[in-house]
Design a protein around this motif. Structure first.
Motif, mmCIF file in Angstrom:
data_model
loop_
_atom_site.group_PDB
_atom_site.id
_atom_site.type_symbol
_atom_site.label_atom_id
_atom_site.label_comp_id
_atom_site.label_asym_id
_atom_site.label_seq_id
_atom_site.Cartn_x
_atom_site.Cartn_y
_atom_site.Cartn_z
ATOM 1 N N SER A 154 -20.765 45.923 13.144
ATOM 2 C CA SER A 154 -21.564 46.743 12.230
ATOM 3 C C SER A 154 -22.815 45.985 11.816
ATOM 4 O O SER A 154 -22.810 44.766 11.700
ATOM 5 C CB SER A 154 -20.737 47.102 10.984
ATOM 6 O OG SER A 154 -19.591 47.846 11.349
ATOM 7 N N ASN A 167 -28.448 54.642 9.680
ATOM 8 C CA ASN A 167 -27.348 54.420 8.746
ATOM 9 C C ASN A 167 -27.110 52.923 8.575
ATOM 10 O O ASN A 167 -27.329 52.138 9.487
ATOM 11 C CB ASN A 167 -26.056 55.078 9.267
ATOM 12 C CG ASN A 167 -26.219 56.583 9.387
ATOM 13 O OD1 ASN A 167 -26.941 57.203 8.629
ATOM 14 N ND2 ASN A 167 -25.516 57.159 10.365
ATOM 15 N N GLN A 196 -23.165 50.205 10.059
ATOM 16 C CA GLN A 196 -22.357 50.915 11.031
ATOM 17 C C GLN A 196 -22.678 50.379 12.407
ATOM 18 O O GLN A 196 -23.791 49.943 12.680
ATOM 19 C CB GLN A 196 -22.624 52.423 10.983
ATOM 20 C CG GLN A 196 -22.193 53.092 9.685
ATOM 21 C CD GLN A 196 -22.380 54.598 9.737
ATOM 22 O OE1 GLN A 196 -22.594 55.155 10.799
ATOM 23 N NE2 GLN A 196 -22.281 55.236 8.585
ATOM 24 N N SER A 197 -21.692 50.434 13.277
ATOM 25 C CA SER A 197 -21.939 49.958 14.634
ATOM 26 C C SER A 197 -22.593 51.039 15.488
ATOM 27 O O SER A 197 -23.254 50.725 16.484
ATOM 28 C CB SER A 197 -20.626 49.503 15.275
ATOM 29 O OG SER A 197 -19.697 50.590 15.306
ATOM 30 N N ASN A 223 -25.188 54.277 15.458
ATOM 31 C CA ASN A 223 -26.201 55.087 14.774
ATOM 32 C C ASN A 223 -26.715 56.125 15.762
ATOM 33 O O ASN A 223 -27.363 55.789 16.746
ATOM 34 C CB ASN A 223 -27.369 54.218 14.294
ATOM 35 C CG ASN A 223 -27.084 53.553 12.956
ATOM 36 O OD1 ASN A 223 -27.402 54.098 11.921
ATOM 37 N ND2 ASN A 223 -26.450 52.381 13.006
#
Length: 446
Positions: free
Chosen positions: A229, A251, A254-255, A257
């Motif tokens: 992430s 975002n 997070q990993s 997007n």
């Protein structure tokens, strides 16, 4: 006549040339014909343009705003077409009339030529220097003088849909040891890093031209395959200039997007910055961007195509005041063909003067200089014959000046010569009077 136009909303520029420069209208005994050269190109600035079709419509009918004669000749098959493409692409020309199946020539109101590129994708791209020219020859011109307007429509778009890999040029500005590679190798726009980039590395992608970006996808993680992430930063620019970059939404932490834009963003360059930290390295595993090509029929407006009568006339050359006082000007006037004719005026020993009378009617006027002697004016109307040779037509008129100046090398007076009671010489009485002195017989004055 050269006609150049672009219209707000159109992506291409159209340049038209008519041969002859001004179309001659047909007569009851002869159908006049003309040729149009219509060239389409991309303006100098802006993105490349994709094109599916170019449509040219010629108005048909007896009116001054129509171009083509509404006779049996008003058949699209009677007009020859010659497509030329600077890139060597073949084009198909489809012809049709409006209405599609007329019961008589008088019903035809338009002739339409639709040009489509013969390519596997059914479209072609106009880049810098690319041109397509359609030549329409043997166009039967109607009998009405006046301007006729063509209708030009382009079916075009910018953008390339899913951006192919070959349009990307990639640079790891902070650490060039970790460039992106297209692992798929299949023309998709999915890329991976070949290692873990340095902290705050920046990657810049060049799309090749300004394109409407509709979405982007980013997967962060290690080169070995583990997702990590993180909060990357994405910016876009149309020029790449320092102050032109605009932040785009991602975002945080997070990993994956994945963003789809409701409204496309115009961009040529995309810049991604990886917010890595010494304790939480993460790289860019996958990145892809999609663009859209918004196809639309867009009008291009050309200036009107001029039509004029080809009957030549040249008559009634005169002056408004045939007798004037010394030092007074007058106005010359004549009736003549208002178009396709050149007029030259000469008098005394002056070189011919080319005139530029108004081209709106057959009545022309030209003021003279201040006249001090009786003067004969010669008007030369020049036209072209069928062999394009110059033909001369002459008319003349004379303006009489009261009390004119006279210049003479030899003056022979058979009766009497007087100068306002100052000097008088009488040939019959042999008497010469200078002021108050009178001489009998021959007088020699030195």
């Amino acid at each position: 006549m050269y006609l150049t136009a672009t219209q707000a909303g159109s992506l291409l520029q159209a340049v038209g040339e008519s041969v002859p420069v001004q179309f001659s209208i047909s007569t009851a005994t002869e159908t006049k014909k003309g040729t149009l050269f219509l060239t389409f190109r991309k303006p100098g600035s802006g993105p490349d343009v994709r094109c599916r079709a170019l449509t040219i419509t010629l108005p048909v009918g007896p009116n001054r705003t129509d171009l083509v004669a509404a006779t049996d000749a008003a058949n699209a098959d009677d007009i020859d077409d010659y497509p030329r493409d600077s890139a060597g692409v073949e084009w198909t020309i489809e012809r049709k009339t409006t209405p599609p199946e007329p019961t008589s020539p008088s019903e035809v109101t338009a002739l339409t030529f639709t040009c489509t590129p013969d390519t596997p994708s059914a479209d072609t791209t106009f880049g810098a220097g690319r041109e397509f020219t359609l030549i329409l020859s043997s166009i039967p011109i109607n009998r009405a003088e006046g301007p006729a307007r063509l209708t030009l429509t382009e079916t075009t778009a910018t953008g390339t849909g899913e951006v192919p890999a070959r349009t990307f040029s990639t640079t790891m500005t902070a650490n060039p040891s970790y460039p992106l590679s297209n692992l798929a190798g299949d023309g998709s726009s999915e890329f991976r890093t070949q290692g873990t980039p340095a902290i705050n590395s920046t990657l810049t992608l060049d799309l090749g031209s300004i394109q409407p970006v509709t979405g982007y996808y980013l997967l962060t993680g290690t080169a070995g395959g583990g997702n990590r992430s993180g909060t990357p930063v994405l910016e876009s620019s149309t020029t790449g200039a320092t102050n032109s970059w605009q932040r785009r939404t991602f975002n945080s932490s997070q990993s994956v997007n994945n963003h789809t834009l409701t409204t496309p963003v115009e961009a040529r360059y995309l810049r991604v910055r990886l917010s890595t930290t010494p304790t939480g390295f993460f790289g860019m595993r996958h990145f892809s961007v999609s663009t859209t090509a918004t196809w639309a029929d867009r009008p291009i407006a050309l200036p009107t195509v001029e039509k004029a009568g080809n009957e030549f006339y040249f008559r009634r050359f005169s002056c408004q005041r045939p007798r004037v006082a010394h030092g007074t000007a007058t106005v010359l006037q004549w009736e003549g063909t208002p178009r396709n004719t050149e007029y030259y005026l000469s008098w005394d020993d002056h070189a011919p003067k080319k005139l530029n009378p108004p081209q709106v009617s057959g009545l022309h006027t030209e003021p003279t200089h201040e006249l001090t002697r009786t003067t004969t004016f010669v008007l030369n109307a020049q036209t072209k014959n069928a062999a394009n040779e110059t033909v001369h037509h002459y008319l003349s008129t004379t303006v009489t000046v009261n009390g004119p100046d006279i210049t003479a090398k030899t003056l022979d007076v058979t009766d009497k010569l007087e100068v306002d009671a100052t000097f008088a010489a009488n040939g019959r009485t042999k008497k010469t009077t200078a002021n108050t002195t009178t001489f009998d017989g021959n007088v020699t004055l030195n």
